[in-house]
Enzyme design. Sequence first.
Site, PDB file in Angstrom:
ATOM      1  N   LYS A 283     -75.455  89.931   5.606  1.00  0.00           N
ATOM      2  CA  LYS A 283     -74.484  90.144   4.540  1.00  0.00           C
ATOM      3  C   LYS A 283     -75.108  91.018   3.453  1.00  0.00           C
ATOM      4  O   LYS A 283     -76.210  90.758   2.984  1.00  0.00           O
ATOM      5  CB  LYS A 283     -74.038  88.799   3.944  1.00  0.00           C
ATOM      6  CG  LYS A 283     -72.748  88.864   3.151  1.00  0.00           C
ATOM      7  CD  LYS A 283     -72.200  87.480   2.878  1.00  0.00           C
ATOM      8  CE  LYS A 283     -70.836  87.566   2.214  1.00  0.00           C
ATOM      9  NZ  LYS A 283     -70.227  86.247   1.984  1.00  0.00           N
ATOM     10  N   GLU A 367     -60.739  72.211   3.438  1.00  0.00           N
ATOM     11  CA  GLU A 367     -60.043  71.613   2.299  1.00  0.00           C
ATOM     12  C   GLU A 367     -59.370  70.295   2.654  1.00  0.00           C
ATOM     13  O   GLU A 367     -59.351  69.355   1.840  1.00  0.00           O
ATOM     14  CB  GLU A 367     -59.002  72.597   1.742  1.00  0.00           C
ATOM     15  CG  GLU A 367     -59.594  73.826   1.075  1.00  0.00           C
ATOM     16  CD  GLU A 367     -59.954  74.938   2.048  1.00  0.00           C
ATOM     17  OE1 GLU A 367     -60.498  75.954   1.602  1.00  0.00           O
ATOM     18  OE2 GLU A 367     -59.687  74.772   3.271  1.00  0.00           O
ATOM     19  N   ARG A 395     -53.614  74.062   1.459  1.00  0.00           N
ATOM     20  CA  ARG A 395     -53.917  73.708   2.848  1.00  0.00           C
ATOM     21  C   ARG A 395     -54.044  72.199   3.030  1.00  0.00           C
ATOM     22  O   ARG A 395     -53.984  71.696   4.151  1.00  0.00           O
ATOM     23  CB  ARG A 395     -55.205  74.389   3.289  1.00  0.00           C
ATOM     24  CG  ARG A 395     -55.335  75.830   2.841  1.00  0.00           C
ATOM     25  CD  ARG A 395     -56.531  76.521   3.452  1.00  0.00           C
ATOM     26  NE  ARG A 395     -56.143  77.190   4.673  1.00  0.00           N
ATOM     27  CZ  ARG A 395     -57.007  77.739   5.516  1.00  0.00           C
ATOM     28  NH1 ARG A 395     -58.292  77.667   5.286  1.00  0.00           N
ATOM     29  NH2 ARG A 395     -56.584  78.349   6.595  1.00  0.00           N
TER      30      ARG A 395
END
Length: 625
Positions: A283, A367, A395
Site C-alpha cells: 500500500k 459492522e 449495514r
Amino acid sequence: MSRLLDEIKKENDIKKISPQEYRRLAKEIRVQLVKSVSRTGGHLASNLGAVELTMALHLFLDFPKDKLVWDVGHQAYVHKILTGRGKEFRTLRQLDGLSGFPKVSENPADTFNTGHSSTSLSIALGLAKARDLRGTDEKVVAVIGDGALSGGMAFEALNNAEQMKSNLIMVLNDNKMSISKNVGGMARYLGKARTNRKYNDLKVNIEERLDRIPNVGVSMAETIKNAKNSLKHLFVPGMFFEEMGIVYVGPIDGHDVESILTALQAAERMKNRPVLIHVVTKKGKGYRPAEENPSVFHGVGPFNPKSGEVLEQSEETYTDVFGQWMIKKGRQQEELVSVCAAMPDGTGVKAFSEEFPKRFFDVGIAEEHAVTFAAGLVAGGLRPVVSIYSTFLQRAYDQIIHDVCLNRLPVIFAVDRSGIVGRDGDTHQGIFDLSYLTSIPHMTVISPMDKEEMIGAFDFAYGFDGPVAVRYPRGKVYENEICHSAFSLGKGEVILEPENSQVVIFAVGDMVSKALEVAHKLQGKKAVTVINMRFVKPFDKEMVKTFAKKNQVVVTMEDSEKIGGFGQQVESFLVEQGCVPEKFVNCSLEDCFVEHGSPEELYARYGLDAEWVIQQIEKEPGGEK
C-alpha cells in the site's frame, strides 16, 4: 520523450503498450496519481499499491464486454485512467466531476457502482451465473482486499461460489491493511500464506494435462489428486479456500504485471470452477510518504506532493471531541469499553486503544458483528461504545433492532460522519440515520449542535439505561458562546426567542447553526425563534406544540432524508394534535442519493442552506414552490 499515458485515450488502449514499457507506464501512472490527488484529496495509498495489478487486469480483460467488479472501489483510480479518464482527473471528487468510486454512468467499463466493503464477490458471482444462463462467454473478475475479506458478506459469497459451478476469478489484493492495520484470524492466515511461495499455477493446469494422456491419464490424475489432498495440508497455503471448493493460486508478487497476467490466464482455463488469485501488494508503493504512513494517505486531503505534508489546517473536529470524551470517561469508569469496525483512527478511538488496550476491540470490517458483540458485552456487565460511520452503520440495521433494541440493552452508538459528508459521494453520505434509527422502538437518538453539547450528550447516554445513538457530523466543531442547559430525556432547548416571533425553526444538530443564520438574515423583516431539538427521538412534543401555536410559520431543519425523518414526524404530530400552522417548511433531503462535492456546494444544491429556508419563509402561501 512523449508520455505513454497520452496513448491511452479509451479502454483497451493499454494493449498497444509493449511489455518492455510496463515499468515506465506504471511510473507515469503513479506520478499522475500523486499529482492529481495532492490537489483534490482522495484515496491515494490504495491506488498506488494497485497500479500493476490494475494494468494486468486491463491486459487480460476486454472492456466493456468483460466484467470487472471492484470491492469498495476506492482503489479504482488507475482503472479510470486506463479507460481514458486521465485528463478528467483534475475534477476528481469535485462537484459534477469524476467520482472517487466506480460509476456506471461515467464509463461502460465501470461494471457496478460500489462504495461499501465486502460486496464484490457477491456481485461478480451473480454476473457469472447470469452469463452462464445466457450462454455468453465474457470473463468476470472480482477484486477484493484482505481487509474486506474479513467482512461476513464476503464469506457468504465464498461459501456459495463452489456450488454455482461457474468460472469466477477472484483477485485478493493483499496489502496487509484495510484502512488501518488488519486484525483477526483471516489477517493471520493470509500472513502465513504470504510466506510460502512454492505454490504456483502448476496445480491449476496439471490435471487437465494429465487428462490428455490416453487410457491412464484420468486415473493418474485422480490418484495424484487424492495424494495431493492428503499431503498439502502440511505445507500448502490457501487450504482454507481449497476446502471450500475454490482453486487457490498464489501468493503472487502484485507488482509484477506479467506474473499476475499469467495467473489470470491460468485461472481462465479452470472451467466451471471459482478461482482465487492471491496477490501481495504494498500500500502506497512508489511514494515514500504513503509507504511510511498508509493510514494517513488512505483517504487524504490536499497535500504537498514533494514533502507529503497535508495542507489541511489543524482544527478540532467532532471526532476529536468524542475521542477525548472516551479517554476521560474511560479513566473514570472501568466498565467502559470501545468497539470499532476497522477504523480506530477514523472514529477517534486510537488513543483509547493505546491507553486501554484490553478494553479496546477492533473487530475488522464487520459492522454487524460489532453491534451484536457489543450486545454480548453489555449482557456480560460492560458498557460498550460502538463507534461507526453513519453510512456503515446501515449495514447493521437488523442487529440494532434484534440484538440491542429488542433487548433494551444500553449500548452507546457513536454515529460519526452523519449528514452531508462531501466528496466521497452517494455511497458515503450519512443522510439516512435519522430515518432508520428513529424507526426502532426503545432507541434514543441525540443530535448535538456543538462541542459542549456533544460532551453532554455522551454523558447522558452513559447514564441512560437503554440504547442511545449520538450522531454528529464530519469536520470542525461549531464554535459559539451559547451556555447550554443540562440534558433531560426528550427535552429541547430554546436558543433564540425574540418578541413577537412569527417564525419558529426546530433544528437538529449541525443545522442549528444554519437556523441561527436564517434568524440573523431575517432580522428586521421577521422575528424568528430558534429551537435546538437535541433529541430527535423522543423529540420534545410539548415544546413543538407550544411554539407551533405561537408562530405563523413552522420550519424543521435536518441534514437527512425527508422520508421518515424528523420533519415528517413533527408535521404528522401537529396534524394529529389539530395544530396545523399557516405554513410548514420541511428543510431536508427529498427522496434521493447525494453525489460528491464539497458540503457547502451540496447544501446549496439540495436546499439545505439558509438561503433556501429564507425563500420558503418569505414566499406567499399558495405560491410556486
